[in-house]
Write a protein that holds these residues in place. Structure first.
Motif, PDB file in Angstrom:
ATOM      1  N   LEU A 284       0.831  -1.208   0.000  1.00 63.11           N
ATOM      2  CA  LEU A 284       0.000   0.000   0.000  1.00 63.11           C
ATOM      3  C   LEU A 284       0.863   1.254   0.000  1.00 63.11           C
ATOM      4  O   LEU A 284       0.595   2.205  -0.745  1.00 63.11           O
ATOM      5  N   GLN A 285       1.901   1.243   0.814  1.00 63.44           N
ATOM      6  CA  GLN A 285       2.772   2.423   0.913  1.00 63.44           C
ATOM      7  C   GLN A 285       3.429   2.742  -0.422  1.00 63.44           C
ATOM      8  O   GLN A 285       3.475   3.897  -0.850  1.00 63.44           O
ATOM      9  N   ARG A 286       3.902   1.720  -1.126  1.00 62.40           N
ATOM     10  CA  ARG A 286       4.517   1.946  -2.435  1.00 62.40           C
ATOM     11  C   ARG A 286       3.502   2.480  -3.443  1.00 62.40           C
ATOM     12  O   ARG A 286       3.823   3.332  -4.272  1.00 62.40           O
ATOM     13  N   LEU A 287       2.270   1.973  -3.359  1.00 64.52           N
ATOM     14  CA  LEU A 287       1.220   2.450  -4.270  1.00 64.52           C
ATOM     15  C   LEU A 287       0.918   3.926  -4.027  1.00 64.52           C
ATOM     16  O   LEU A 287       0.768   4.705  -4.979  1.00 64.52           O
ATOM     17  N   PHE A 288       0.861   4.336  -2.767  1.00 60.17           N
ATOM     18  CA  PHE A 288       0.555   5.734  -2.446  1.00 60.17           C
ATOM     19  C   PHE A 288       1.680   6.662  -2.904  1.00 60.17           C
ATOM     20  O   PHE A 288       1.430   7.767  -3.392  1.00 60.17           O
ATOM     21  N   VAL A 289       2.920   6.202  -2.761  1.00 53.81           N
ATOM     22  CA  VAL A 289       4.050   7.001  -3.236  1.00 53.81           C
ATOM     23  C   VAL A 289       3.993   7.146  -4.751  1.00 53.81           C
ATOM     24  O   VAL A 289       4.217   8.229  -5.307  1.00 53.81           O
ATOM     25  N   ALA A 290       3.667   6.052  -5.445  1.00 56.91           N
ATOM     26  CA  ALA A 290       3.564   6.112  -6.908  1.00 56.91           C
ATOM     27  C   ALA A 290       2.459   7.071  -7.344  1.00 56.91           C
ATOM     28  O   ALA A 290       2.533   7.678  -8.412  1.00 56.91           O
ATOM     29  N   ALA A 291       1.436   7.226  -6.488  1.00 55.13           N
ATOM     30  CA  ALA A 291       0.317   8.123  -6.804  1.00 55.13           C
ATOM     31  C   ALA A 291       0.612   9.573  -6.437  1.00 55.13           C
ATOM     32  O   ALA A 291      -0.228  10.442  -6.673  1.00 55.13           O
TER      33      ALA A 291
END
Length: 295
Positions: free
Chosen positions: A111-118
């Motif tokens: 989830l954390q990586r997805l939020f950073v990518a967003a």
């Protein structure tokens, strides 16, 4: 009555007539403008209704492909398919939910990586992932008062859910989630895959961009390359060397169908459905139906 008074009266009468004509002209102009505006609105609404039905036709075409005996030729990796009906273009994408990040099952690091990518910074992404972990954790209900207090201080009512999300849209109720961030995340999240990790062969660009040593430009280039790859061959590896896995999809998929008229007007439908086994073939049940939504 003197000649002077008669001339004065005729002048006053002329002014009254001129003012009356001016007023009538204004009223007629207003009525004409109103009629023209209503006519334009009627044509626009009629066009929107037509486009919506065309978008629904595109969604039905994709559903028919997905439940065909052969398993369908259309791939659930988000690649675009186009139809032409009644001089209108229909754009169709099928996204398998296995390619998305499941907000109920994903590890907080995913989830954390997805939020950073967003676009979120590391601190915000880490805290938001922790808030989601708290929200979906039924055992954390013991700390309900503390959670409700933190939410109240942020202007949010109710506090954490302390149970799994039923729909992806419920992510918006989590402390720290913003409308702008959610709009970016919406096409990349699910509650139906039940997997801790997404299937990269079917993942949308944002999920691909969240992988190690990946970014959005690399993800978009890879998605374009993947869209040209036949499913009779293995999907290409990611630019970072990571394997994309297999094409095999799951039972839940989302169709995004959009119809345009070539003049800037568009309508879309988003249909999430589950494939079901029937005697002699496949059927489906609709889990979510949205019009002009994000997918």
């Amino acid at each position: 009555m003197s000649a002077t008074n008669r001339r004065r009266n005729r002048g006053i009468a002329l002014l009254v007539v001129l003012w009356a004509c001016t007023l009538l002209a204004i009223l007629l102009g207003g009525f004409a403008t109103l009629a023209r505006t209503e006519s334009i609105q009627t044509r626009y609404l009629s066009n929107r209704v037509q486009l919506r039905y065309l978008a629904e036709a595109g969604a039905m075409r994709a559903l028919a492909e997905c439940v065909s005996r052969s398993g369908g030729r259309w791939v659930g990796d988000g690649r675009r398919y186009r139809l032409r009906l009644q001089d209108h273009d229909i754009d169709i994408r099928i996204q398998d939910e296995l390619g998305k990040v499941d907000i109920n099952a994903a590890d907080p690091r995913v989830l954390q990586r997805l939020f950073v990518a967003a676009g979120a910074d590391d601190a915000t992404a880490t805290q938001l992932a922790a808030n989601i972990q708290e929200t979906r954790d039924t055992n954390a209900k013991l700390f309900h008062e503390e959670g409700a207090k933190r939410y109240a201080e942020a202007g949010l009512a109710g506090g954490p859910r302390y149970r799994e999300f039923d729909m992806p849209e419920q992510l918006q109720t989590v402390l720290g989630m913003t409308p702008a961030l959610y709009r970016k995340l919406a096409p990349a999240i699910t509650v139906w895959s039940r997997r801790p990790e997404p299937t990269l062969a079917l993942a949308p660009p944002l999920v691909l961009a969240s992988q190690p040593d990946m970014d959005m430009p690399k993800a978009e280039r890879y998605a374009a390359l993947r869209a040209m790859t036949s499913t009779s061959t293995p999907p290409p590896p990611l630019p970072n060397g990571q394997s994309a896995g297999a094409w095999r999809g799951g039972l839940v998929r989302t169709i995004v169908a959009s119809a345009t008229d070539g003049q800037g007007t568009a309508a879309s439908v988003i249909v999430t459905f589950r494939l079901t086994a029937l005697k002699g073939g496949l059927g489906y049940s609709v889990l979510r139906w949205q019009e002009d939504g994000a997918g």
